[in-house]
Design a protein around this motif. Structure first.
Motif, PDB file in Angstrom:
ATOM      1  N   GLU A   4      20.421  -6.235  32.592  1.00 34.49           N
ATOM      2  CA  GLU A   4      19.063  -5.687  32.666  1.00 34.49           C
ATOM      3  C   GLU A   4      19.061  -4.341  33.391  1.00 34.49           C
ATOM      4  O   GLU A   4      19.921  -4.074  34.236  1.00 34.49           O
ATOM      5  CB  GLU A   4      18.112  -6.631  33.425  1.00 34.49           C
ATOM      6  N   ARG A  28       9.178  -0.168  31.690  1.00 40.85           N
ATOM      7  CA  ARG A  28       9.853  -0.787  30.559  1.00 40.85           C
ATOM      8  C   ARG A  28      11.215  -1.288  31.007  1.00 40.85           C
ATOM      9  O   ARG A  28      12.041  -0.505  31.481  1.00 40.85           O
ATOM     10  CB  ARG A  28      10.027   0.180  29.389  1.00 40.85           C
ATOM     11  N   SER A  42      14.864  -3.082  30.099  1.00 38.56           N
ATOM     12  CA  SER A  42      15.818  -3.182  29.006  1.00 38.56           C
ATOM     13  C   SER A  42      16.850  -4.248  29.335  1.00 38.56           C
ATOM     14  O   SER A  42      17.154  -4.487  30.508  1.00 38.56           O
ATOM     15  CB  SER A  42      16.526  -1.844  28.780  1.00 38.56           C
ATOM     16  N   ARG A  73      12.840  -5.894  20.291  1.00 37.28           N
ATOM     17  CA  ARG A  73      14.292  -5.765  20.287  1.00 37.28           C
ATOM     18  C   ARG A  73      14.711  -4.673  19.304  1.00 37.28           C
ATOM     19  O   ARG A  73      14.007  -4.382  18.341  1.00 37.28           O
ATOM     20  CB  ARG A  73      14.993  -7.104  19.960  1.00 37.28           C
ATOM     21  N   THR A 120      19.668  -4.552  21.953  1.00 38.57           N
ATOM     22  CA  THR A 120      18.941  -4.423  23.212  1.00 38.57           C
ATOM     23  C   THR A 120      17.570  -5.055  23.112  1.00 38.57           C
ATOM     24  O   THR A 120      16.877  -4.896  22.110  1.00 38.57           O
ATOM     25  CB  THR A 120      18.815  -2.948  23.614  1.00 38.57           C
ATOM     26  N   TYR A 159      13.784  -5.490  25.009  1.00 42.36           N
ATOM     27  CA  TYR A 159      12.893  -4.704  25.865  1.00 42.36           C
ATOM     28  C   TYR A 159      11.698  -5.543  26.323  1.00 42.36           C
ATOM     29  O   TYR A 159      11.294  -6.505  25.654  1.00 42.36           O
ATOM     30  CB  TYR A 159      12.355  -3.484  25.120  1.00 42.36           C
TER      31      TYR A 159
END
Length: 124
Positions: free
Chosen positions: A6, A19, A21, A72, A78, A80
């Motif tokens: 993360e 945000r 990730s 995603r 990834t 989000y």
């Protein structure tokens, strides 16, 4: 072995946005679902949001519905979590999790793979 990392946490004022990730590696995630959980000071870990990797159907906790968005990126593997209108009660360590099932789960016991967590602090 699935690895989840993360990033994106930090300090933000109430009403602001962040945000998060989660970079995933080690598997083909086509048959997986993924989620975000959080654990506030002195609290149990709680479900925030989840998404099917294929299809993209989403589920949210009532406390974040309308403010947070999970998504995603296939190409980047990834996950989000866009967090808007943040409140002081959103302060927590946020964890990314994955499970080898296309059916999402809202319980932490349903996920076998976890990231290390990222701290989100919302000041009032």
């Amino acid at each position: 072995q699935v690895q989840l990392v993360e990033s994106g946490g930090g300090l933000v004022q109430a009403g602001g946005s962040l945000r998060l990730s989660c970079a995933a590696s080690g598997r083909t995630f086509s048959t997986y679902s993924m989620g975000w959980f959080r654990q506030g000071p002195g609290k149990d870990r709680e479900f925030v949001a989840a998404i099917r990797w294929i299809g993209g159907s989403t589920t949210y906790a009532d406390s974040v519905k309308g403010r947070f968005t999970i998504s995603r990126d296939y190409a980047k593997n990834t996950l989000y979590l866009q967090m808007n209108s943040l409140k002081s009660e959103d302060t927590a360590v946020y964890y990314c999790a994955a499970r080898s099932s296309a059916v999402v789960s809202t319980t932490s016991a349903g996920y076998a793979y976890w990231g290390q967590g990222t701290q989100v602090t919302v000041s009032s």
